[in-house]
Write a protein that holds these residues in place. Structure first.
Motif, mmCIF file in Angstrom:
data_model
loop_
_atom_site.group_PDB
_atom_site.id
_atom_site.type_symbol
_atom_site.label_atom_id
_atom_site.label_comp_id
_atom_site.label_asym_id
_atom_site.label_seq_id
_atom_site.Cartn_x
_atom_site.Cartn_y
_atom_site.Cartn_z
ATOM 1 N N ALA A 197 -21.039 4.232 -6.377
ATOM 2 C CA ALA A 197 -20.449 5.533 -6.070
ATOM 3 C C ALA A 197 -19.390 5.419 -4.975
ATOM 4 O O ALA A 197 -18.543 6.305 -4.835
ATOM 5 C CB ALA A 197 -21.537 6.511 -5.642
ATOM 6 N N LEU A 198 -19.405 4.313 -4.230
ATOM 7 C CA LEU A 198 -18.461 4.122 -3.138
ATOM 8 C C LEU A 198 -17.300 3.205 -3.503
ATOM 9 O O LEU A 198 -16.424 2.953 -2.671
ATOM 10 C CB LEU A 198 -19.193 3.545 -1.915
ATOM 11 C CG LEU A 198 -20.361 4.375 -1.366
ATOM 12 C CD1 LEU A 198 -21.009 3.659 -0.200
ATOM 13 C CD2 LEU A 198 -19.891 5.767 -0.949
ATOM 14 N N ARG A 199 -17.269 2.723 -4.721
ATOM 15 C CA ARG A 199 -16.196 1.817 -5.135
ATOM 16 C C ARG A 199 -14.838 2.522 -5.065
ATOM 17 O O ARG A 199 -14.708 3.692 -5.417
ATOM 18 C CB ARG A 199 -16.423 1.312 -6.553
ATOM 19 C CG ARG A 199 -15.329 0.352 -7.042
ATOM 20 C CD ARG A 199 -15.530 0.017 -8.510
ATOM 21 N NE ARG A 199 -16.585 -0.944 -8.708
ATOM 22 C CZ ARG A 199 -16.427 -2.275 -8.673
ATOM 23 N NH1 ARG A 199 -15.216 -2.787 -8.415
ATOM 24 N NH2 ARG A 199 -17.448 -3.084 -8.885
ATOM 25 N N ILE A 200 -13.819 1.796 -4.580
ATOM 26 C CA ILE A 200 -12.460 2.329 -4.518
ATOM 27 C C ILE A 200 -11.735 1.889 -5.780
ATOM 28 O O ILE A 200 -11.394 0.707 -5.929
ATOM 29 C CB ILE A 200 -11.710 1.813 -3.270
ATOM 30 C CG1 ILE A 200 -12.475 2.182 -2.000
ATOM 31 C CG2 ILE A 200 -10.299 2.394 -3.221
ATOM 32 C CD1 ILE A 200 -11.856 1.626 -0.733
ATOM 33 N N PRO A 201 -11.500 2.797 -6.724
ATOM 34 C CA PRO A 201 -10.869 2.413 -7.991
ATOM 35 C C PRO A 201 -9.491 1.799 -7.774
ATOM 36 O O PRO A 201 -8.668 2.320 -7.014
ATOM 37 C CB PRO A 201 -10.769 3.740 -8.753
ATOM 38 C CG PRO A 201 -11.794 4.633 -8.117
ATOM 39 C CD PRO A 201 -11.814 4.231 -6.669
ATOM 40 N N GLY A 202 -9.224 0.692 -8.427
ATOM 41 C CA GLY A 202 -7.905 0.074 -8.375
ATOM 42 C C GLY A 202 -7.601 -0.698 -7.110
ATOM 43 O O GLY A 202 -6.510 -1.267 -6.977
ATOM 44 N N ALA A 203 -8.530 -0.713 -6.160
ATOM 45 C CA ALA A 203 -8.287 -1.441 -4.909
ATOM 46 C C ALA A 203 -8.260 -2.935 -5.179
ATOM 47 O O ALA A 203 -9.120 -3.469 -5.877
ATOM 48 C CB ALA A 203 -9.366 -1.115 -3.886
ATOM 49 N N ILE A 204 -7.262 -3.615 -4.632
ATOM 50 C CA ILE A 204 -7.111 -5.060 -4.830
ATOM 51 C C ILE A 204 -7.184 -5.765 -3.482
ATOM 52 O O ILE A 204 -6.450 -5.435 -2.552
ATOM 53 C CB ILE A 204 -5.777 -5.392 -5.529
ATOM 54 C CG1 ILE A 204 -5.716 -4.734 -6.905
ATOM 55 C CG2 ILE A 204 -5.590 -6.896 -5.637
ATOM 56 C CD1 ILE A 204 -4.390 -4.936 -7.616
ATOM 57 N N ASP A 205 -8.083 -6.713 -3.396
ATOM 58 C CA ASP A 205 -8.230 -7.525 -2.189
ATOM 59 C C ASP A 205 -8.451 -8.958 -2.668
ATOM 60 O O ASP A 205 -9.444 -9.229 -3.353
ATOM 61 C CB ASP A 205 -9.414 -7.039 -1.354
ATOM 62 C CG ASP A 205 -9.527 -7.769 -0.010
ATOM 63 O OD1 ASP A 205 -9.187 -8.969 0.055
ATOM 64 O OD2 ASP A 205 -9.980 -7.144 0.966
#
Length: 218
Positions: A197-205
């Motif tokens: 539920a806390l995932r940041i969609p599209g975040a790239i690291d």
């Protein structure tokens, strides 16, 4: 007494912020602690801090002494007429803090130590959870936010952003807020939906396979 010694250990290799003083002696006595500091010119000063088990400020925790020594050392650096700063003198001058003083650096240091169970801050048996995660890195993302890189069994490395400052007041969290306890609950394999539920969609690291925002949760 040992917890205080471990808390002040940070000033052995690195000077007290704002000064050139480094910790060169920690000397227990009756009713107080004597700390000897030395600078790059080999000038030394002796500072006395109160120690009465069960009474304030000892009852505030070992981290009170970190702020107290910072304040006393900076004051000593500006008062070069003596090399001995007794507890009575520091008290009369109002140098010692009434409450625990937590800086941004303290907050970051505490979170890292908490997640690896470093006795620098506490009993490692209290929080470390190698069956759930291993802390493999961190990156400060802004004032009061740090991204923790956690290696999870069978899932690889993820990045979780947590707040070392209160999300509303922006003031530093008190040391001892048990970051690891909150993350253990978040990483519970029986409640995986909490993390997702806390995932940041599209975040790239490039350092992890997924990024999660727990700044308001943990």
């Amino acid at each position: 007494m040992t917890e205080i010694l471990l808390a002040l250990r940070r000033f052995i290799a690195a000077p007290v912020p704002g000064t050139a003083w480094r910790l060169r002696a920690f000397l227990p006595a009756s009713g107080f602690i004597r700390v000897r500091l030395e600078d790059d010119t080999s000038r030394t000063v002796l500072i006395e801090l109160p120690h009465r088990p069960g009474a304030a400020p000892t009852s505030l925790g070992s981290w009170w002494y970190v702020g107290a020594l910072r304040d006393a050392a900076r004051w000593a650096a500006d008062n070069t007429t003596t090399d001995v700063f007794t507890l009575d003198r520091l008290t009369a001058a109002g140098v010692l803090p009434d409450e625990v003083e937590i800086t941004w650096d303290d907050g970051l240091d505490y979170v890292v130590a908490d997640l690896v169970g470093d006795p620098y801050w506490h009993d490692p048996a209290a929080t470390v959870a190698p069956d759930l995660y291993h802390l493999v890195g961190f990156d400060t993302r802004g004032r009061g936010v740090v991204r923790l890189y956690l290696a999870l069994p069978e899932r690889g490395t993820i990045g979780i952003d947590v707040a070392t400052a209160d999300p509303e007041s922006r003031e530093s969290r008190p040391v001892g807020w048990w970051a690891s306890t909150k993350l253990i609950a978040l990483l519970n394999p029986d409640a995986s939906e909490s993390l997702e539920a806390l995932r940041i969609p599209g975040a790239i690291d490039p350092h992890c396979g997924g990024v999660y925002d727990a700044t308001a949760w943990a």
